[in-house]
Design a protein around this motif. Sequence first.
Motif, PDB file in Angstrom:
ATOM      1  N   UNK A 207      14.674 -12.990 -30.843  1.00 21.53           N
ATOM      2  CA  UNK A 207      14.862 -12.847 -29.395  1.00 21.53           C
ATOM      3  C   UNK A 207      14.165 -11.625 -28.815  1.00 21.53           C
ATOM      4  N   UNK A 208      13.555 -10.816 -29.686  1.00 19.52           N
ATOM      5  CA  UNK A 208      12.865  -9.615 -29.216  1.00 19.52           C
ATOM      6  C   UNK A 208      11.690  -9.329 -30.152  1.00 19.52           C
ATOM      7  N   UNK A 209      10.719  -8.575 -29.681  1.00 17.36           N
ATOM      8  CA  UNK A 209       9.545  -8.303 -30.514  1.00 17.36           C
ATOM      9  C   UNK A 209       9.746  -7.148 -31.499  1.00 17.36           C
ATOM     10  N   UNK A 210      10.983  -6.880 -31.882  1.00 16.13           N
ATOM     11  CA  UNK A 210      11.279  -5.771 -32.787  1.00 16.13           C
ATOM     12  C   UNK A 210      11.078  -6.182 -34.236  1.00 16.13           C
ATOM     13  N   UNK A 211      10.557  -5.252 -35.026  1.00 15.24           N
ATOM     14  CA  UNK A 211      10.567  -5.404 -36.473  1.00 15.24           C
ATOM     15  C   UNK A 211      11.807  -4.679 -36.959  1.00 15.24           C
ATOM     16  N   UNK A 212      12.644  -5.358 -37.719  1.00 13.77           N
ATOM     17  CA  UNK A 212      13.882  -4.728 -38.160  1.00 13.77           C
ATOM     18  C   UNK A 212      14.271  -5.262 -39.531  1.00 13.77           C
ATOM     19  N   UNK A 213      15.347  -4.726 -40.057  1.00 17.87           N
ATOM     20  CA  UNK A 213      15.832  -5.139 -41.365  1.00 17.87           C
ATOM     21  C   UNK A 213      15.757  -3.994 -42.361  1.00 17.87           C
ATOM     22  N   UNK A 214      16.130  -4.290 -43.581  1.00 22.96           N
ATOM     23  CA  UNK A 214      16.212  -3.270 -44.624  1.00 22.96           C
ATOM     24  C   UNK A 214      14.862  -2.624 -44.909  1.00 22.96           C
ATOM     25  N   UNK A 215      13.791  -3.418 -44.927  1.00 22.05           N
ATOM     26  CA  UNK A 215      12.454  -2.877 -45.188  1.00 22.05           C
ATOM     27  C   UNK A 215      12.081  -1.856 -44.114  1.00 22.05           C
ATOM     28  N   UNK A 216      12.352  -2.199 -42.865  1.00 23.70           N
ATOM     29  CA  UNK A 216      12.035  -1.307 -41.750  1.00 23.70           C
ATOM     30  C   UNK A 216      12.841  -0.018 -41.832  1.00 23.70           C
TER      31      UNK A 216
ATOM     32  N   UNK B 150      16.008   1.571 -26.743  1.00 26.51           N
ATOM     33  CA  UNK B 150      16.527   0.810 -25.617  1.00 26.51           C
ATOM     34  C   UNK B 150      17.896   0.278 -25.972  1.00 26.51           C
ATOM     35  N   UNK B 151      18.472  -0.467 -25.058  1.00 29.45           N
ATOM     36  CA  UNK B 151      19.790  -1.052 -25.297  1.00 29.45           C
ATOM     37  C   UNK B 151      19.946  -2.306 -24.453  1.00 29.45           C
ATOM     38  N   UNK B 152      20.772  -3.213 -24.951  1.00 33.87           N
ATOM     39  CA  UNK B 152      21.092  -4.416 -24.197  1.00 33.87           C
ATOM     40  C   UNK B 152      22.277  -4.183 -23.263  1.00 33.87           C
ATOM     41  N   UNK B 153      23.038  -3.135 -23.525  1.00 32.90           N
ATOM     42  CA  UNK B 153      24.222  -2.840 -22.726  1.00 32.90           C
ATOM     43  C   UNK B 153      24.600  -1.376 -22.892  1.00 32.90           C
ATOM     44  N   UNK B 154      25.207  -0.809 -21.832  1.00 35.27           N
ATOM     45  CA  UNK B 154      25.679   0.576 -21.854  1.00 35.27           C
ATOM     46  C   UNK B 154      27.072   0.604 -21.246  1.00 35.27           C
ATOM     47  N   UNK B 155      28.015   1.165 -21.981  1.00 40.21           N
ATOM     48  CA  UNK B 155      29.376   1.346 -21.483  1.00 40.21           C
ATOM     49  C   UNK B 155      29.626   2.850 -21.382  1.00 40.21           C
ATOM     50  N   UNK B 156      29.530   3.391 -20.166  1.00 39.05           N
ATOM     51  CA  UNK B 156      29.691   4.833 -19.996  1.00 39.05           C
ATOM     52  C   UNK B 156      31.133   5.267 -20.226  1.00 39.05           C
ATOM     53  N   UNK B 157      32.090   4.390 -19.998  1.00 41.12           N
ATOM     54  CA  UNK B 157      33.497   4.725 -20.253  1.00 41.12           C
ATOM     55  C   UNK B 157      33.732   4.952 -21.740  1.00 41.12           C
ATOM     56  N   UNK B 158      33.174   4.074 -22.571  1.00 44.19           N
ATOM     57  CA  UNK B 158      33.331   4.196 -24.024  1.00 44.19           C
ATOM     58  C   UNK B 158      32.341   5.201 -24.605  1.00 44.19           C
ATOM     59  N   UNK B 159      31.300   5.531 -23.833  1.00 46.56           N
ATOM     60  CA  UNK B 159      30.299   6.470 -24.309  1.00 46.56           C
ATOM     61  C   UNK B 159      29.366   5.877 -25.349  1.00 46.56           C
TER      62      UNK B 159
ATOM     63  N   UNK C 154      22.318  -6.582 -28.823  1.00 52.94           N
ATOM     64  CA  UNK C 154      22.847  -7.935 -29.027  1.00 52.94           C
ATOM     65  C   UNK C 154      22.669  -8.396 -30.467  1.00 52.94           C
ATOM     66  N   UNK C 155      21.863  -7.675 -31.241  1.00 47.98           N
ATOM     67  CA  UNK C 155      21.624  -8.035 -32.634  1.00 47.98           C
ATOM     68  C   UNK C 155      21.954  -6.855 -33.548  1.00 47.98           C
ATOM     69  N   UNK C 156      22.674  -7.124 -34.622  1.00 48.70           N
ATOM     70  CA  UNK C 156      23.079  -6.074 -35.559  1.00 48.70           C
ATOM     71  C   UNK C 156      21.872  -5.356 -36.167  1.00 48.70           C
ATOM     72  N   UNK C 157      20.840  -6.099 -36.546  1.00 50.85           N
ATOM     73  CA  UNK C 157      19.671  -5.489 -37.186  1.00 50.85           C
ATOM     74  C   UNK C 157      18.983  -4.493 -36.258  1.00 50.85           C
ATOM     75  N   UNK C 158      18.906  -4.812 -34.977  1.00 53.20           N
ATOM     76  CA  UNK C 158      18.289  -3.902 -34.008  1.00 53.20           C
ATOM     77  C   UNK C 158      19.145  -2.659 -33.800  1.00 53.20           C
ATOM     78  N   UNK C 159      20.454  -2.822 -33.792  1.00 57.57           N
ATOM     79  CA  UNK C 159      21.360  -1.682 -33.650  1.00 57.57           C
ATOM     80  C   UNK C 159      21.223  -0.732 -34.840  1.00 57.57           C
ATOM     81  N   UNK C 160      21.118  -1.272 -36.036  1.00 52.67           N
ATOM     82  CA  UNK C 160      20.951  -0.441 -37.232  1.00 52.67           C
ATOM     83  C   UNK C 160      19.624   0.305 -37.168  1.00 52.67           C
TER      84      UNK C 160
END
Length: 131
Positions: free
Chosen positions: A21-30, A45-54, A59-65
């Motif tokens: 869903x995005x042009x990111x290279x991700x995963x364990x190798x990366x 970047x981010x798909x969402x920001x919650x300023x209350x939670x800080x 949207x994808x675990x691999x991109x977050x890692x």
Amino acid sequence: LTFFGHENCTTHVLGGALGRRSPDLSGQVTCNALRELRLDVAVVGADAVDTEAGEFYSAEQATAILSRTAQTRADTTYLCVDASKFDRRAIAVAGRLVAVDVLFTDSDSDSVLRLKQTKKGPEIVRVSTKV
């Protein structure tokens, strides 16, 4: 590929899996390759920001890692998000706002104003989307 052919620019590609869903290279190798580097700046970047939670999210675990790994290897972290990302959450935590040095956004929402008023939040730079 934007940088291809520019004499004064060297582009390094870390490898990994290309996102569906995005042009990111991700995963364990990366992430393994990224852990071998020291970065002056991580631009994330981010798909969402919650300023209350800080927190900010992907949207994808691999991109977050990948985002979290880049932040740990960088001296400075820039978070770039447009107005549509605020007051939302996604499945995977990509980082904490207290760890971000500068947040670039086109938003002037109440959430951004509240974040500006906290002493723990990042510096906020409002950018224009007009060319």
